[in-house]
Design an enzyme around this catalytic site. Sequence first.
Site, short mmCIF file in Angstrom:
data_model
loop_
_atom_site.label_atom_id
_atom_site.label_comp_id
_atom_site.label_asym_id
_atom_site.label_seq_id
_atom_site.Cartn_x
_atom_site.Cartn_y
_atom_site.Cartn_z
N GLU A 21 0.82 -1.22 0.00
CA GLU A 21 0.00 0.00 0.00
C GLU A 21 0.85 1.26 0.00
O GLU A 21 0.40 2.32 -0.40
CB GLU A 21 -0.90 0.04 1.24
CG GLU A 21 -2.00 -0.98 1.26
CD GLU A 21 -2.84 -0.84 2.51
OE1 GLU A 21 -4.02 -0.43 2.38
OE2 GLU A 21 -2.32 -1.13 3.61
N TYR A 53 -14.66 27.44 0.08
CA TYR A 53 -14.57 25.99 0.00
C TYR A 53 -13.63 25.52 -1.12
O TYR A 53 -13.06 24.45 -1.03
CB TYR A 53 -15.95 25.33 -0.12
CG TYR A 53 -16.85 25.86 -1.19
CD1 TYR A 53 -16.71 25.46 -2.51
CD2 TYR A 53 -17.86 26.76 -0.88
CE1 TYR A 53 -17.56 25.95 -3.49
CE2 TYR A 53 -18.70 27.25 -1.85
CZ TYR A 53 -18.55 26.83 -3.16
OH TYR A 53 -19.38 27.32 -4.14
N GLU A 73 -7.54 6.72 10.31
CA GLU A 73 -7.92 7.55 11.44
C GLU A 73 -6.97 8.75 11.60
O GLU A 73 -7.41 9.86 11.92
CB GLU A 73 -7.90 6.73 12.74
CG GLU A 73 -8.94 5.63 12.81
CD GLU A 73 -8.51 4.30 12.22
OE1 GLU A 73 -9.19 3.30 12.50
OE2 GLU A 73 -7.51 4.24 11.46
N LYS A 98 -11.99 5.04 1.84
CA LYS A 98 -10.87 4.38 1.19
C LYS A 98 -11.43 3.27 0.29
O LYS A 98 -11.53 2.11 0.68
CB LYS A 98 -9.90 3.82 2.24
CG LYS A 98 -8.62 3.28 1.66
CD LYS A 98 -7.69 2.81 2.78
CE LYS A 98 -6.45 2.17 2.21
NZ LYS A 98 -5.60 1.58 3.26
#
Length: 125
Positions: A21, A53, A73, A98
Amino acid sequence: MDTLFVQELELRAVIGVHDWERTFAQRLRVDLVLGVTTEMAAKTDDLAHAVDYAALAERLQALAAQSACELIETLAARLADEVLEQPGVHWVRLTLHKPGALPAAKSVGITIERPIEHSAGEVAS
């Protein structure tokens, strides 16, 4: 209090605990809901009194691209901290997706909610 939202903003980041990964930047998506006060922006029709934004999205994309977190996290918390640094944002609900993390699932992710901390031990309600 009003809410401003951004849905499915695409990010790219090196993220994951497995060696494979960490060899490439993965595609992530983030959904944001921000607690904001829009009264002055609505009265003046002036971006100076609103959350920009577009600029926020660019900052989040850059932050994700520069990160190398193992855990979703951790990246979600860093993104939320960046959002809360923006003037006029009182709280954030952030969902980081993800896609492809599990072959049998469309996506995995985390939703976190954070208020602005006013002082040590005291948080906005």
